[in-house]
Design a protein around this motif. Structure first.
Motif, mmCIF file in Angstrom:
data_model
loop_
_atom_site.group_PDB
_atom_site.id
_atom_site.type_symbol
_atom_site.label_atom_id
_atom_site.label_comp_id
_atom_site.label_asym_id
_atom_site.label_seq_id
_atom_site.Cartn_x
_atom_site.Cartn_y
_atom_site.Cartn_z
ATOM 1 N N GLU A 177 1.410 57.047 62.065
ATOM 2 C CA GLU A 177 1.203 58.282 61.320
ATOM 3 C C GLU A 177 2.511 59.040 61.115
ATOM 4 O O GLU A 177 2.526 60.084 60.475
ATOM 5 N N GLN A 178 3.609 58.529 61.670
ATOM 6 C CA GLN A 178 4.899 59.167 61.474
ATOM 7 C C GLN A 178 5.276 59.133 59.999
ATOM 8 O O GLN A 178 5.120 58.124 59.322
ATOM 9 N N ARG A 179 5.759 60.256 59.499
ATOM 10 C CA ARG A 179 6.207 60.286 58.111
ATOM 11 C C ARG A 179 7.518 59.521 57.977
ATOM 12 O O ARG A 179 8.332 59.472 58.908
ATOM 13 N N THR A 223 10.781 62.664 61.398
ATOM 14 C CA THR A 223 10.572 61.708 60.314
ATOM 15 C C THR A 223 11.430 60.475 60.532
ATOM 16 O O THR A 223 12.606 60.592 60.898
ATOM 17 N N ASP A 231 6.793 58.354 52.560
ATOM 18 C CA ASP A 231 6.174 59.660 52.352
ATOM 19 C C ASP A 231 7.097 60.662 51.675
ATOM 20 O O ASP A 231 6.619 61.597 51.031
ATOM 21 N N VAL A 232 8.391 60.491 51.857
ATOM 22 C CA VAL A 232 9.378 61.426 51.314
ATOM 23 C C VAL A 232 10.499 60.626 50.681
ATOM 24 O O VAL A 232 11.003 59.671 51.281
ATOM 25 N N ARG A 250 3.044 57.731 49.378
ATOM 26 C CA ARG A 250 1.674 57.869 49.859
ATOM 27 C C ARG A 250 1.144 59.272 49.569
ATOM 28 O O ARG A 250 1.907 60.203 49.300
ATOM 29 N N GLY A 268 2.787 62.992 49.838
ATOM 30 C CA GLY A 268 4.221 62.740 49.791
ATOM 31 C C GLY A 268 5.002 63.773 48.989
ATOM 32 O O GLY A 268 4.440 64.700 48.398
ATOM 33 N N ARG A 314 4.243 72.536 50.722
ATOM 34 C CA ARG A 314 3.268 71.819 49.903
ATOM 35 C C ARG A 314 2.856 72.572 48.638
ATOM 36 O O ARG A 314 2.427 71.958 47.660
#
Length: 244
Positions: free
Chosen positions: A3-5, A29, A84-85, A129, A132, A230
């Motif tokens: 689950e780590q970004r 991250t 994710d980033v 994902r 993101g 966000r």
């Protein structure tokens, strides 16, 4: 899957990109440190992150080469489980009055700053994902119109345009897309070729009366990449200390 970004940071071996990579890693991250030619510098960034308890790997990629960029994203997926980033900090700059600018320099900026951003953004749009974030890097020069920066500002204006459109094309996927536009920031790229008088003059321009530091920009990027950012989407954030 963890689950780590996971973040891909291009231009991550030096300057603002390095500060962004280490800041994101400090926040937990996992980071892919993208670099074009500075293998040793990229390895140092990875070492700094892992020594501090983080997770990182270096990946060489010319951002304008779609196959190398795809391979860099593959590294992120194979090593950490996904993406994710994405922060596209890679860029080149050549300064000259428009009347005197060598068109080879213009083509070089076009290839890295425009095509490179497009290639990375395209891959991000395909791979990010849910939840993101894509963050492009422009320059406050787009709005400040400093003489000598015509070619560079033109290339970075394209970054702003495509990122704002990307934000709207990602509708429904819970992915944000923004651009951070630093003002004068004390990096090797910015300081190269400038005498001390010019540097001192530029440092006095913002009301805060100093040049930005790479860490100042990294803080803004980390905000946009994290849960607190966000609701910021489709924006150009001018991180420049209030320079006008």
């Amino acid at each position: 899957m963890s689950e780590q970004r996971v973040a891909v940071v291009t231009g991550g071996s030096r300057g603002i990109g390095r500060a962004i990579a280490t800041k994101l890693a400090a926040q937990g991250t996992a980071v892919v440190v993208g670099y074009a030619g500075g293998a040793e510098a990229a390895a140092q960034v990875v070492g700094e992150i892992t020594t501090a308890g983080g997770r990182a790997v270096a990946a060489r990629a010319d951002v304008a080469d779609e196959h190398q960029v795809a391979a860099m994203f593959d590294t992120a997926t194979e090593t950490f489980g996904g993406v994710d980033v994405v922060v596209n900090s890679a860029g080149v700059m050549a300064l000259s009055p428009i009347a005197d600018l060598d068109l080879d320099d213009l083509d070089r900026m076009h290839r890295t700053n425009i095509r490179g951003t497009f290639v990375v953004a395209r891959e991000a749009a395909r791979r990010l994902r849910t939840g993101g974030a894509f963050i492009g890097v422009s320059t406050s020069i787009v709005g400040l119109q400093f003489p000598g920066y015509g070619g560079y500002a033109a290339s970075k204006g394209a970054v702003e345009a495509m990122t704002l459109i990307l934000a709207r094309e990602l509708r429904g996927r819970d992915i944000t897309a923004n651009t951070v536009a630093p003002g004068p920031t004390a990096t090797d790229l910015f300081l190269d070729g400038k005498d001390q008088a010019t540097i001192d003059h530029l440092a006095k321009q913002p009301p805060l009366e100093r040049l930005g530091a790479p860490g100042d920009i990294a803080e803004v990027v980390a905000f946009l990449a994290g849960p607190g950012g966000r609701w910021v989407n489709g924006q150009v954030v001018r991180a420049n200390g209030g320079i006008v």
